[in-house]
Each structure stands twice: as structure tokens, then as C-alpha cells.
Design an enzyme around this catalytic site. Structure first.
Site, short mmCIF file in Angstrom:
data_model
loop_
_atom_site.label_atom_id
_atom_site.label_comp_id
_atom_site.label_asym_id
_atom_site.label_seq_id
_atom_site.Cartn_x
_atom_site.Cartn_y
_atom_site.Cartn_z
N TYR A 53 10.81 -10.40 39.63
CA TYR A 53 11.34 -11.44 40.53
C TYR A 53 10.27 -12.04 41.43
O TYR A 53 10.51 -13.03 42.11
CB TYR A 53 12.46 -10.86 41.40
CG TYR A 53 12.05 -9.62 42.19
CD1 TYR A 53 11.47 -9.73 43.45
CD2 TYR A 53 12.23 -8.34 41.67
CE1 TYR A 53 11.08 -8.61 44.17
CE2 TYR A 53 11.86 -7.22 42.37
CZ TYR A 53 11.29 -7.36 43.62
OH TYR A 53 10.90 -6.24 44.33
N GLU A 128 3.64 -1.01 41.54
CA GLU A 128 4.83 -1.24 42.35
C GLU A 128 5.21 -0.06 43.24
O GLU A 128 5.82 -0.25 44.30
CB GLU A 128 6.03 -1.58 41.44
CG GLU A 128 5.82 -2.82 40.59
CD GLU A 128 5.62 -4.07 41.44
OE1 GLU A 128 6.46 -4.33 42.33
OE2 GLU A 128 4.60 -4.76 41.23
#
Length: 223
Positions: A53, A128
């Protein structure tokens, strides 16, 4: 731009450790156990999907066999994570995107081949999950070919860098001026917005923030 080689070499972890402070880099064992926990319910002979995203859309750095548009309900894209490392400093922190609860989000679904899940998820996790600011979760992603089960990285509300719900003025102030080893925070916003536009994904919030940040930077330049 963060490269695959930097991620594999541990550059991100070393950056966190060199900064000191209350936020630490997760150990290799913690990262491995986190990945293994996520994969317990995933058949080892099946491909795996990852929902992107933010910067994973324009700089995934991992290998994949398919890329398609996807829509996830129950979460929305928002600037809600402070960064004093990659695109900011302790004196002038920037903001990064996270998936927070509520609403929905359109993004990109990457498919990783079953044979490459081990090596490629290690890249994803080192990038991440370096400080645990996100929490991996299985989500249901809608695609043109039908629903898919995918891993998404949701914001960790318990993390020290969680910014909560900031208004546009606070977000713009941070993004317009923050810069770190990975470059300007504004470029992160502009790149994400531009690539969403190229994909035909309309994110009015990011478009508005991009306009406001450009206006703020123009004002700073004239001052």
C-alpha cells in the site's frame, strides 16, 4: 531508494542500532520466529501473496511472479508512523504510511512463488519488521480474479513510533521538511501518490497532502 542488497546486508538493522534511543532492531531470531508464525497456516507448496500500500508498490525489492491490483476492507492507508531514521532525523522526524483500522485500501498484490517464499519473505521481513512498528496479519484481498488471502503489514498501535491520528497541518509540517539517509520524506509521499495515479488508484487524501506539501515547500523556499 532502499535496495535489495542493502536489506540483505543488514543495512537497515545497523541504521537502527546506530541511532540508539528507545526503539531497537529486532534480532534475527525474532524476525525468523515472526515469519514462521505467519507461515504455520500456509501450505508450503502454494504461492503466497503480499499486499502493498506504500513504498512496496514502487520499490518492492523482493522477487515476485505476479502483480495485480487489490482492495482490502477494514483498513486504510494513513501517515501514522514517525521515522527518525530512513526519511527523517531525531531533530526533524518524518512520517511513513501504515495500514490503520477502519475503511478500506486499494493497493497492489504481489504473488511470491512457493519455492521462493523462504528467501523472499526474509527480504520483506528485514525491511518491514525491522523494529516491530508493523504487525503482519492475514487479510482478505479482492482482485479482478477473485478473493485472495494475503499478508499485510498493519500499524502496531503499541509501538513507540505510532503517531496516532494527526491532522493535515501536522502531517504536512513533518513531511515537507524531514530528510534522512533514504532521502526526503516528501519524495516518499510524491512517489507513492504518482504510482497510485499510474495504476488508476485514486487516493484523494494523498493527492491533497501532496498538494499541501508542495505549497509548504514553496513557501519555505521563498522565506
Amino acid at each position: 531508494m532502499l535496495t535489495r542488497e542493502q536489506i540483505r546486508d543488514g543495512w537497515v538493522q545497523r541504521l537502527v542500532m546506530s541511532a540508539g534511543g528507545p526503539v531497537r532492531a529486532l534480532s534475527e531470531d525474532e524476525l525468523r520466529r515472526s515469519r514462521e508464525t505467519m507461515l504455520v497456516a500456509h501450505p508450503s507448496d502454494q504461492d503466497l501473496a503480499v499486499f502493498a500500500y506504500g513504498s512496496l508498490i514502487w520499490n518492492p525489492a523482493f522477487h515476485f511472479v505476479r502483480r495485480e491490483l487489490a482492495h482490502v476492507h477494514g483498513f486504510h492507508r494513513r501517515f501514522c508512523l514517525w521515522t527518525s531514521l530512513g526519511r527523517g532525523t531525531p531533530e526533524r522526524p518524518g512520517l511513513m504510511l501504515g495500514l490503520d483500522t477502519g475503511g478500506s485500501c486499494r493497493g497492489v498484490l504481489y504473488t511470491i512463488a512457493a519455492a521462493e517464499i523462504g528467501s523472499e519473505l526474509e527480504i520483506v521481513w528485514r525491511r518491514e519488521m525491522v523494529t516491530g512498528a508493523y504487525r503482519p496479519a492475514w487479510v482478505r484481498a479482492r482482485t479482478a480474479a477473485g478473493p485472495r488471502r494475503a499478508i499485510a503489514f498493519l500499524i502496531n498501535h503499541a509501538h513507540a513510533r505510532y503517531a496516532g491520528r494527526l491532522d493535515d497541518a501536522a502531517i504536512v509540517r513533518a513531511i515537507a521538511t524531514a530528510c534522512g539517509p533514504l532521502g526526503a520524506c516528501a519524495d516518499y509521499l510524491f512517489s507513492t501518490t504518482a504510482h497510485l495515479d499510474q495504476l488508476g488508484i485514486v487516493d484523494r487524501s494523498l493527492r491533497r497532502l501532496s498538494r499541501l506539501v508542495r505549497e509548504a515547500q514553496t513557501g519555505h523556499a521563498r522565506a
